[in-house]
Scaffold this active site. Structure first.
Site, PDB file in Angstrom:
ATOM      1  N   PRO A   2     -19.226   6.268  -4.861  1.00  0.00           N
ATOM      2  CG  PRO A   2     -21.139   6.381  -6.176  1.00  0.00           C
ATOM      3  CD  PRO A   2     -19.718   5.892  -6.185  1.00  0.00           C
ATOM      4  CD  GLU A   3     -17.185   4.530   0.291  1.00  0.00           C
ATOM      5  OE1 GLU A   3     -17.831   3.584   0.795  1.00  0.00           O
ATOM      6  OE2 GLU A   3     -16.049   4.386  -0.185  1.00  0.00           O
TER       7      GLU A   3
END
Ligand SMILES: [Zn+2]
Length: 270
Positions: A2-3
């Site tokens: 997840p960014e």
């Protein structure tokens, strides 16, 4: 992984269901995340009302009346709201039960995420030395220019350094450098002010576009068992090594910088 846009989308998805709610119970099935989940988390959080849900870099800050739950999704973590009583499947390590009848469920197959408790989260050692948020006025090309003077490191790992600016992950650094026409191998200290002004604008643009697209996935945080993945943003170079550049047709190349694969166009990026 997840960014920042996925984390911000998570925040927007869960916040309306948490803010103003009192926590009735915290159930931890496996404490072994990147750091152990505190033994007393249930005691600390239960009975308290959640006031706000904020984000700093890729940390979610679930602020209770006294104290804050700091959560990081690590490599494979996700948070979503489900009805209480729904049996837990494998990798569903934590449930935070709310008086509404819903619960916030944390899932993390690889267990690189974190759930920590702090009375002063912004002074927590994980957050204390973080650079500015990329989508605020505190981050701009002038900052990149000033901090890069005398730096021999390549520009790509430079803009991915959390002390310079937070939340610029590999995908967004790769795409922003392409959009700004900057070769990712170039020494950070040798890039002009004008080019950094352009690069900062492109970093903000690619992140904002991803967050905007994340808005369409908000329903995934309620009920369903799908996890939010990468957004379907058009990628010009990331993951496209060996394929033709969408702008000039040249074959895209890959180089390893700061232990990360970096795809670039040898003609468009100088
Ligand atoms: Zn090209």
């Amino acid at each position: 992984m997840p960014e920042l846009p996925e984390v911000e989308t998570t925040r927007r998805g869960i916040a309306p269901h948490l803010e103003g709610q009192r926590v009735s119970r915290v159930v931890v099935r496996d404490r072994r995340l990147r750091w152990p989940i505190p033994e007393d988390l249930d005691v600390r959080l239960s009975g308290q009302r959640i006031v706000t849900v904020e984000r700093r870099a890729k940390y979610l800050l679930i602020n209770a009346e006294v104290g804050t739950l700091i959560s990081h999704l690590g490599m494979s973590g996700s948070l979503r709201l489900v009805q209480q009583g729904l049996p837990a499947a494998k990798h569903e390590h934590v449930d935070i039960e709310l008086e509404s009848g819903l619960m916030l469920r944390y899932t993390d197959p690889r267990r690189f995420g974190a759930m920590l408790w702090s009375l002063d989260p912004l002074k927590h050692e994980l957050l204390l030395r973080l650079g500015p948020e990329p989508l605020t006025e505190l981050f701009d090309g002038e900052r990149l220019f000033q901090l890069s003077r005398g730096r021999a490191m390549a520009v790509k790992p430079f803009i991915m350094d959390n002390a310079v600016v937070v939340g610029v992950g590999n995908i967004y650094a790769t795409e922003a450098l392409f959009a700004a026409g900057i070769d990712p191998r170039r020494a950070a200290g040798g890039i002009s002010r004008a080019r950094y002004l352009k690069l900062a604008i492109e970093i903000k643009r690619v992140l904002a576009a991803a967050i905007e697209q994340g808005g369409t996935t908000l329903r995934d945080f309620m009920g369903g068992d799908g996890q939010p993945g990468y957004f379907q943003q058009e990628l010009f170079v990331y993951g496209r090594a060996g394929q033709p550049c969408k702008v000039c047709g040249s074959e895209l190349r890959s180089v390893t910088l700061g232990q990360r694969a970096s795809v670039f166009c040898p003609r468009c990026q100088r």
